[in-house]
Design a protein around this motif. Structure first.
Motif, short mmCIF file in Angstrom:
data_model
loop_
_atom_site.label_atom_id
_atom_site.label_comp_id
_atom_site.label_asym_id
_atom_site.label_seq_id
_atom_site.Cartn_x
_atom_site.Cartn_y
_atom_site.Cartn_z
N LEU A 63 11.84 19.48 -0.76
CA LEU A 63 12.21 18.06 -0.64
C LEU A 63 11.27 17.19 -1.48
CD1 LEU A 63 13.04 17.59 3.14
CD2 LEU A 63 14.63 17.57 1.22
N ASP A 64 9.97 17.47 -1.41
CA ASP A 64 9.01 16.70 -2.19
C ASP A 64 9.28 16.83 -3.68
OD1 ASP A 64 7.79 15.87 0.14
OD2 ASP A 64 6.17 17.35 0.02
N ALA A 65 9.61 18.04 -4.13
CA ALA A 65 9.91 18.26 -5.55
C ALA A 65 11.16 17.48 -5.96
CB ALA A 65 10.11 19.75 -5.82
N HIS B 47 13.19 12.61 -8.97
CA HIS B 47 14.04 11.42 -9.02
C HIS B 47 13.23 10.12 -8.95
CE1 HIS B 47 17.01 14.49 -8.24
NE2 HIS B 47 17.89 13.65 -8.72
N ARG B 48 11.96 10.23 -9.18
CA ARG B 48 11.09 9.06 -9.13
C ARG B 48 11.34 8.15 -10.32
NH1 ARG B 48 4.54 8.58 -9.23
NH2 ARG B 48 4.59 6.33 -9.16
N ILE B 49 11.39 6.87 -10.05
CA ILE B 49 11.53 5.86 -11.08
C ILE B 49 10.20 5.14 -11.19
CG2 ILE B 49 12.76 3.79 -11.82
CD1 ILE B 49 15.14 4.85 -10.09
N ASP B 50 9.55 5.26 -12.32
CA ASP B 50 8.24 4.65 -12.51
C ASP B 50 8.35 3.15 -12.67
OD1 ASP B 50 6.78 7.02 -12.35
OD2 ASP B 50 7.14 7.47 -14.47
N GLU B 51 7.24 2.49 -12.42
CA GLU B 51 7.19 1.03 -12.55
C GLU B 51 7.29 0.62 -14.00
OE1 GLU B 51 3.08 -0.73 -12.24
OE2 GLU B 51 2.69 1.27 -11.44
N VAL B 52 7.74 -0.60 -14.21
CA VAL B 52 7.83 -1.17 -15.54
C VAL B 52 6.47 -1.73 -15.91
CG1 VAL B 52 8.93 -2.92 -16.97
CG2 VAL B 52 10.24 -1.75 -15.21
#
Length: 88
Positions: free
Chosen positions: A75-77, A82-87
Motif C-alpha cells: 500500500l505504501d509503495a 501516485h504522489r504528486i509533488d509540490e509546485v
C-alpha cells in the motif's frame, strides 16, 4: 569428481542463495498485513473502487477463504507511486 575450485564456487553460491532466502523470509515475517476494509479506508476509496483495484491487480493482495489481506508495504509503495509533488 568435481575440481576443488569449482566445488568451492558452487558452495559459495549456494550459501549466498540460502542467505537471500533467509533474509526474504525474515522480511515477510515482519510484514504488517491489513484486512481489506482497513486498506480501503487507508486509501480513502469506495468499496467499488477497491473491488476494481483487486480485479485489475493494481495492488497485490492475499485471499484466504473470503478474507482479503494487503501488505502495508504494498500500500505504501502504491501511495508513493501516485504522489504528486509540490509546485516550486
Amino acid at each position: 569428481m568435481i575440481p576443488q575450485e569449482e566445488w568451492q564456487s558452487l558452495n559459495d553460491k549456494l550459501d549466498r542463495l540460502a542467505e537471500m532466502i533467509e533474509n526474504r523470509n525474515a522480511s515477510d515475517r515482519d510484514a504488517e498485513w491489513l484486512e481489506s476494509e482497513a486498506a480501503r479506508k487507508l486509501l480513502g476509496v469506495s468499496s467499488k473502487t477497491w473491488q476494481n483495484y483487486r480485479d485489475q491487480r493494481v495492488i497485490p493482495f492475499s485471499q484466504i477463504g473470503r478474507k482479503i489481506y494487503v501488505n502495508r508495504t504494498d500500500l505504501d509503495a502504491y501511495l508513493r507511486s501516485h504522489r504528486i509533488d509540490e509546485v516550486k
